[in-house]
Design an enzyme around this catalytic site. Structure first.
Site, mmCIF file in Angstrom:
data_model
loop_
_atom_site.group_PDB
_atom_site.id
_atom_site.type_symbol
_atom_site.label_atom_id
_atom_site.label_comp_id
_atom_site.label_asym_id
_atom_site.label_seq_id
_atom_site.Cartn_x
_atom_site.Cartn_y
_atom_site.Cartn_z
ATOM 1 N N LYS A 136 -1.119 -2.588 2.076
ATOM 2 C CA LYS A 136 -0.979 -1.472 1.144
ATOM 3 C C LYS A 136 -0.221 -1.925 -0.098
ATOM 4 O O LYS A 136 0.953 -2.291 -0.024
ATOM 5 C CB LYS A 136 -0.217 -0.306 1.783
ATOM 6 C CG LYS A 136 -0.295 0.967 0.915
ATOM 7 C CD LYS A 136 0.791 1.971 1.231
ATOM 8 C CE LYS A 136 2.055 1.729 0.454
ATOM 9 N NZ LYS A 136 1.936 2.004 -1.009
ATOM 10 N N GLU A 166 21.716 -2.499 -7.539
ATOM 11 C CA GLU A 166 20.568 -3.191 -8.116
ATOM 12 C C GLU A 166 19.928 -2.294 -9.173
ATOM 13 O O GLU A 166 19.440 -1.209 -8.869
ATOM 14 C CB GLU A 166 19.558 -3.536 -7.035
ATOM 15 C CG GLU A 166 18.391 -4.360 -7.559
ATOM 16 C CD GLU A 166 17.386 -4.727 -6.469
ATOM 17 O OE1 GLU A 166 16.838 -5.832 -6.535
ATOM 18 O OE2 GLU A 166 17.156 -3.900 -5.570
ATOM 19 N N GLU A 198 11.929 -8.307 3.038
ATOM 20 C CA GLU A 198 12.484 -8.965 1.852
ATOM 21 C C GLU A 198 12.848 -7.847 0.896
ATOM 22 O O GLU A 198 11.981 -7.199 0.323
ATOM 23 C CB GLU A 198 11.458 -9.933 1.257
ATOM 24 C CG GLU A 198 12.063 -10.927 0.281
ATOM 25 C CD GLU A 198 11.971 -10.464 -1.155
ATOM 26 O OE1 GLU A 198 13.003 -9.930 -1.651
ATOM 27 O OE2 GLU A 198 10.919 -10.612 -1.762
#
Length: 500
Positions: free
Chosen positions: A183, A388, A257
């Site tokens: 996906k 982040e 990840e």
């Protein structure tokens, strides 16, 4: 000094033919979603609608998984040398269609054509070439004399490197004999759908690769499906934690990840001009949409002023604009949602007392744009130093000693990457041993190779992609049980705390 103007040098859009609508690619054929739902994909540089794409639901996910399960029997039974032929063929077709794919990627993602053309596409082909070479050598990879594939891999990729992340996931899965349901991100589905056509062009057996498009609900259905043996995800830490909770207690193998907040560390003996280029490439490459971006600059106090002067001069030369212009350095932010997050965190940096600076930069009137920005006077308590941002925003902190640099670099819940700039080899080795990061670059940044493993520690995820290590997650019996891995990770963290 004379000022040189750059004439526009646009890459032609005529090399790519985007259809008005795309279906799901299941069992070798394109088709509509079961409930007929669709969504639009936009070009972030202009907000132009590029195409309409099918929204996969639970029924479609089930069909794709069943197609992959059916194909697994014959695909896994093929000799590795035969699977390699398909991977080599895919790699060559990617090279042949690289110009078309690069333009498509820049249109759908917003990244500069120079990056998609010169970085992304060569690496995409290289990953398929690399894992094609492993397909008939698995017995010599160190995972047993007769390693077996897991089965069906459910793979979810992000929007920052759509085609490259696809290659990172699909190439090792196919080389080891697994089949795939992938996906892509809902904002960048087109290159994955074009890859589906490449699979047909390469003659890949039906059902070996299935591409389903949709939003987060589609990904959640895929992760939870009982027919999935392996989950591979690249994306945010928040979603990664949700995936870990979903697969907990099942037999599914998982690699994650996730995010990062990398430190780019510059010592007083570093070559300033070289370091500046590494800093610029580390944070402004791909508009900062890089999980391993060097978003925290740690500079030794004695060279801070000299380095910042040089860095500001270099930032003033960066060209922001049309992603298809070959002169463009910084393209568009991928979506309105991401732009809003970048703006909110940048505003928080100012509100918390950091000093904001950006070069004079005229932003286009349409699309999603954010000027390259740096903050000075940043402390470790600032949100811009902890969270982040995933955009072209650099936070600058200082240090006096190597020990202080290590402490500040490791003071983050993430642990994906780091950079070291110094002329002393002994210092590089000492620092690399102390930094809690999955990859450490020395006197460079953002350098990748398909033969080198990539992954992180702590909230940057677990597992490795790339290199021989990237085979492990797709082979039965190759990886240690999750409980043992968690125990080892916790033990490693305790040892790291003692080091700090």
């Amino acid at each position: 000094m004379p000022v040189f103007e750059y004439a526009p040098a646009p890459e032609s859009r005529a090399v790519v033919d985007i259809a008005p609508s795309y279906g799901l690619f299941i069992d070798g054929e394109f088709g509509e979603a079961g409930d007929g739902k669709v969504f639009k994909t936009l070009s972030p540089s202009s907000e132009e609608v590029l195409s309409e794409v099918a929204q996969a639901g639970a029924e479609d996910v089930d069909r794709a998984v069943k197609a992959a399960r059916k194909a697994f029997t014959s695909w896994s039974a093929l000799p590795g040398s035969e699977r390699a032929k398909y991977l080599f063929r895919i790699a060559r077709i990617i090279q042949e269609r690289s110009r078309e794919l690069a333009v498509l990627e820049s249109l759908d993602n917003g990244k500069p054509i120079r990056e998609s053309r010169d970085s992304d596409l060569p690496l995409v082909a290289a990953h398929f070439f690399y894992y094609a070479g492993w397909a008939d050598k698995l017995a010599y990879a160190g995972y047993g004399r007769d390693p077996k594939p897991l089965g069906v891999a459910g793979q979810i990729i992000p929007w920052n490197f759509p085609l490259l992340m696809l290659a990172w996931k699909i190439a090792p899965a196919l080389a080891t004999g697994n089949t795939v349901v992938l996906k892509p991100a809902e904002t960048t589905p087109l290159s994955a759908l074009f890859f589906a056509d490449i699979c047909r062009q390469a003659g890949l057996p039906k059902g070996v690769v299935n591409i389903i498009t949709g939003d987060g609900s589609t990904g959640a259905e895929l992760v939870a499906h009982p027919g999935i043996d392996k989950v591979a995800f690249t994306g945010s830490t928040e979603v990664g934690k949700a995936i870990a909770r979903t697969v907990a207690g099942t037999r599914k193998r998982v690699t994650l990840e996730l995010g990062g907040k990398a430190a780019n560390i510059v010592f007083d003996d570093a070559p300033i001009d070289q370091a500046v280029e590494g800093i610029v490439g580390g944070i402004f490459f791909n508009q900062g949409h890089v999980c391993c971006a060097g978003s925290r600059l740690l500079v030794q106090e004695s060279v801070q002023d000299e380095l910042l002067d040089a860095l500001k001069r270099r930032m003033g030369t960066l060209r922001l604009g049309d992603p298809l212009d070959k002169n463009t350095d910084i393209g568009a932010i991928n979506s309105a949602e991401q732009l809003a997050r970048i703006r909110a965190l940048a505003d928080a940096g100012e509100a918390e007392g950091a000093e904001r600076w950006a070069p004079a930069c005229e932003l286009p009137s349409s699309g999603y744009w954010f000027a390259p920005t740096l903050f000075t006077g940043v402390t470790q308590a600032h949100r811009i130093a902890r969270e982040e941002i995933f955009g072209p925003v650099l936070s600058v902190l200082t240090f006096r000693t190597p020990e202080e640099a290590v402490a500040k670099a490791n003071n983050t819940p993430y642990g994906l990457s780091a950079g070291i700039w110094t002329e002393k080899g002994s210092r590089i080795l000492w620092m690399a041993n102390k930094l809690r990061a999955g990859i450490v670059w020395s006197n460079t940044f953002n350098k990748f190779d398909p033969a080198s493993p990539f992954g992180g520690y702590k909230e940057s995820g677990y597992g490795r992609e790339g290199g021989r290590h990237g085979l492990e997650a797709y082979l039965a019996g190759a990886a240690e049980p999750t409980s043992e891995r968690s125990e080892r990770s916790e033990r490693s963290e305790r040892e790291g705390e003692r080091d700090r």
